[in-house]
Design an enzyme around this catalytic site. Structure first.
Site, short mmCIF file in Angstrom:
data_model
loop_
_atom_site.label_atom_id
_atom_site.label_comp_id
_atom_site.label_asym_id
_atom_site.label_seq_id
_atom_site.Cartn_x
_atom_site.Cartn_y
_atom_site.Cartn_z
N PRO A 107 1.56 32.52 66.76
CA PRO A 107 2.51 31.77 65.94
C PRO A 107 3.28 32.61 64.93
CG PRO A 107 0.25 31.28 65.30
CD PRO A 107 0.18 32.06 66.58
N ASN A 108 4.54 32.28 64.82
CA ASN A 108 5.49 32.82 63.84
C ASN A 108 5.96 34.24 64.15
OD1 ASN A 108 5.54 30.49 62.08
ND2 ASN A 108 3.44 31.04 61.55
N ARG A 162 12.67 37.16 58.98
CA ARG A 162 12.17 36.61 57.72
C ARG A 162 11.13 37.56 57.14
NH1 ARG A 162 14.85 32.91 59.80
NH2 ARG A 162 14.43 30.69 59.88
N TYR A 214 6.56 42.12 56.98
CA TYR A 214 6.37 42.42 58.41
C TYR A 214 7.42 43.38 58.98
CZ TYR A 214 2.84 38.80 58.26
OH TYR A 214 1.72 38.07 57.96
N ASN A 234 -1.92 39.70 69.92
CA ASN A 234 -1.71 39.47 68.49
C ASN A 234 -1.69 37.95 68.32
OD1 ASN A 234 -1.01 39.18 65.85
ND2 ASN A 234 0.70 40.63 65.89
N ALA A 243 -2.01 34.02 62.95
CA ALA A 243 -2.96 33.33 62.08
C ALA A 243 -4.09 32.67 62.85
CB ALA A 243 -2.22 32.30 61.22
N HIS A 260 -7.74 34.00 62.74
CA HIS A 260 -8.70 33.70 61.68
C HIS A 260 -9.28 32.29 61.77
CE1 HIS A 260 -6.63 37.24 60.36
NE2 HIS A 260 -5.50 36.58 60.18
N ASP A 274 -13.25 31.38 72.78
CA ASP A 274 -13.91 30.85 73.98
C ASP A 274 -13.11 31.16 75.24
OD1 ASP A 274 -15.99 29.85 72.48
OD2 ASP A 274 -15.30 27.77 72.52
N GLU A 280 -7.39 43.43 70.50
CA GLU A 280 -6.84 42.65 69.39
C GLU A 280 -5.89 43.54 68.59
OE1 GLU A 280 -9.80 41.25 66.64
OE2 GLU A 280 -8.29 40.47 65.25
N HIS A 303 -2.88 43.74 65.34
CA HIS A 303 -2.14 43.19 64.21
C HIS A 303 -1.19 44.24 63.67
CE1 HIS A 303 -4.73 39.74 64.23
NE2 HIS A 303 -5.75 40.58 64.35
N LEU A 304 -0.02 43.77 63.27
CA LEU A 304 0.95 44.67 62.64
C LEU A 304 0.42 45.18 61.31
CD1 LEU A 304 3.87 42.26 63.37
CD2 LEU A 304 3.82 44.61 64.20
N SER A 305 -0.11 44.26 60.53
CA SER A 305 -0.59 44.60 59.19
C SER A 305 -2.08 44.94 59.24
CB SER A 305 -0.35 43.42 58.23
OG SER A 305 -1.06 42.28 58.68
N ARG A 308 -5.79 42.83 53.26
CA ARG A 308 -5.03 41.67 52.79
C ARG A 308 -5.99 40.60 52.24
NH1 ARG A 308 -0.51 39.98 56.96
NH2 ARG A 308 0.16 38.85 55.10
N ARG A 310 -8.05 36.63 55.76
CA ARG A 310 -7.59 37.36 56.96
C ARG A 310 -8.64 38.37 57.43
NH1 ARG A 310 -2.06 35.94 57.29
NH2 ARG A 310 -1.18 35.60 55.22
O1 CA2 Z 1 -0.40 41.44 60.98
C1 CA2 Z 1 -0.31 40.71 61.96
O2 CA2 Z 1 0.16 41.05 63.04
C2 CA2 Z 1 -0.77 39.24 61.82
O3 CA2 Z 1 -1.34 38.84 63.06
C3 CA2 Z 1 0.48 38.45 61.51
C4 CA2 Z 1 0.18 36.98 61.23
C5 CA2 Z 1 -0.89 36.84 60.17
O4 CA2 Z 1 -1.22 35.48 59.99
C6 CA2 Z 1 -2.15 37.62 60.53
O5 CA2 Z 1 -3.07 37.49 59.48
C7 CA2 Z 1 -1.82 39.07 60.75
C8 CA2 Z 1 1.43 36.27 60.72
C9 CA2 Z 1 2.63 36.43 61.59
C10 CA2 Z 1 3.79 35.83 60.86
O6 CA2 Z 1 4.94 36.51 61.25
C11 CA2 Z 1 6.04 36.32 60.47
C12 CA2 Z 1 7.12 37.11 60.77
C13 CA2 Z 1 8.24 37.01 60.01
C14 CA2 Z 1 8.31 36.10 58.97
C15 CA2 Z 1 7.22 35.31 58.69
C16 CA2 Z 1 6.08 35.41 59.46
#
Ligand code: CA2
Length: 147
Positions: free
Chosen positions: A10-11, A18, A23, A74, A77, A80, A87, A98, A100-102, A107, A111
């Site tokens: 998601p997102n 954004r 990110y 990836n 959210a 978590h 499963d 697995e 993640h960008l961050s 954080r 997370r």
């Molecule tokens: O660091 C990552 O890749 C995450 O999977 C990104 C998720 C976050 O919930 C994880 O804890 C770590 C959030 C992705 C949201 O992406 C956005 C991109 C642009 C603007 C807003 C959100």
């Protein structure tokens, strides 16, 4: 030829559009292009997907079996929160890296827990978009010799 699935939760469709301060400026389409370039270098193919819906991600993991040798995931959210994704991975027994960008461990405390980590081959986080190429390379290495 080995084929991998790169699956995004998601997102992540909003990447580069954004909150670039969190990110970065790279879009998901640019990351997809980087994944295809890395795949070509490694002599494999990748399919790339994204969904904002947990059930769609579960379906994608189920459907990957028999088509893809492994998944770079990836889960955003859902990492978590989602016992359903955990499963799905353990029931299909498909190797998952697995990603993640961050650096999720640097954080917020919520997370730090990952439901994916216990059923993943390994975790890569904190390297931004370059993490996708690292994850693909790591997954190919794992598939070739179990490392
Ligand atoms: O660091 C990552 O890749 C995450 O999977 C990104 C998720 C976050 O919930 C994880 O804890 C770590 C959030 C992705 C949201 O992406 C956005 C991109 C642009 C603007 C807003 C959100």
């Amino acid at each position: 030829m080995t084929s991998l699935l790169v699956l995004n939760g998601p997102n992540l469709n909003l990447l580069g559009q954004r909150q670039p301060e969190v990110y970065g400026h790279t879009t998901l389409s640019q990351i997809e292009e980087q994944c295809h370039q890395m795949a070509e270098r490694l002599g494999i193919t990748v399919a790339f997907g994204q969904s904002n819906h947990e059930g769609d991600l579960v379906d994608a993991i189920h459907n990957a079996r028999g088509t893809y040798a492994g998944i770079v995931l990836n889960a955003g959210a859902y990492t978590h929160t989602s016992i359903a994704l955990m499963d799905a991975i353990s029931s299909t027994q498909i190797p998952v890296v697995e990603l993640h960008l961050s650096n999720i461990h640097a954080r917020e405390a919520y997370r730090h827990r990952s439901y994916i980590a216990p059923v993943a081959v390994g975790q890569i986080c904190g390297f931004g978009p370059a993490g996708y190429s690292l994850a693909i390379t790591a997954l190919v290495g794992h598939l070739e010799d179990g490392t």
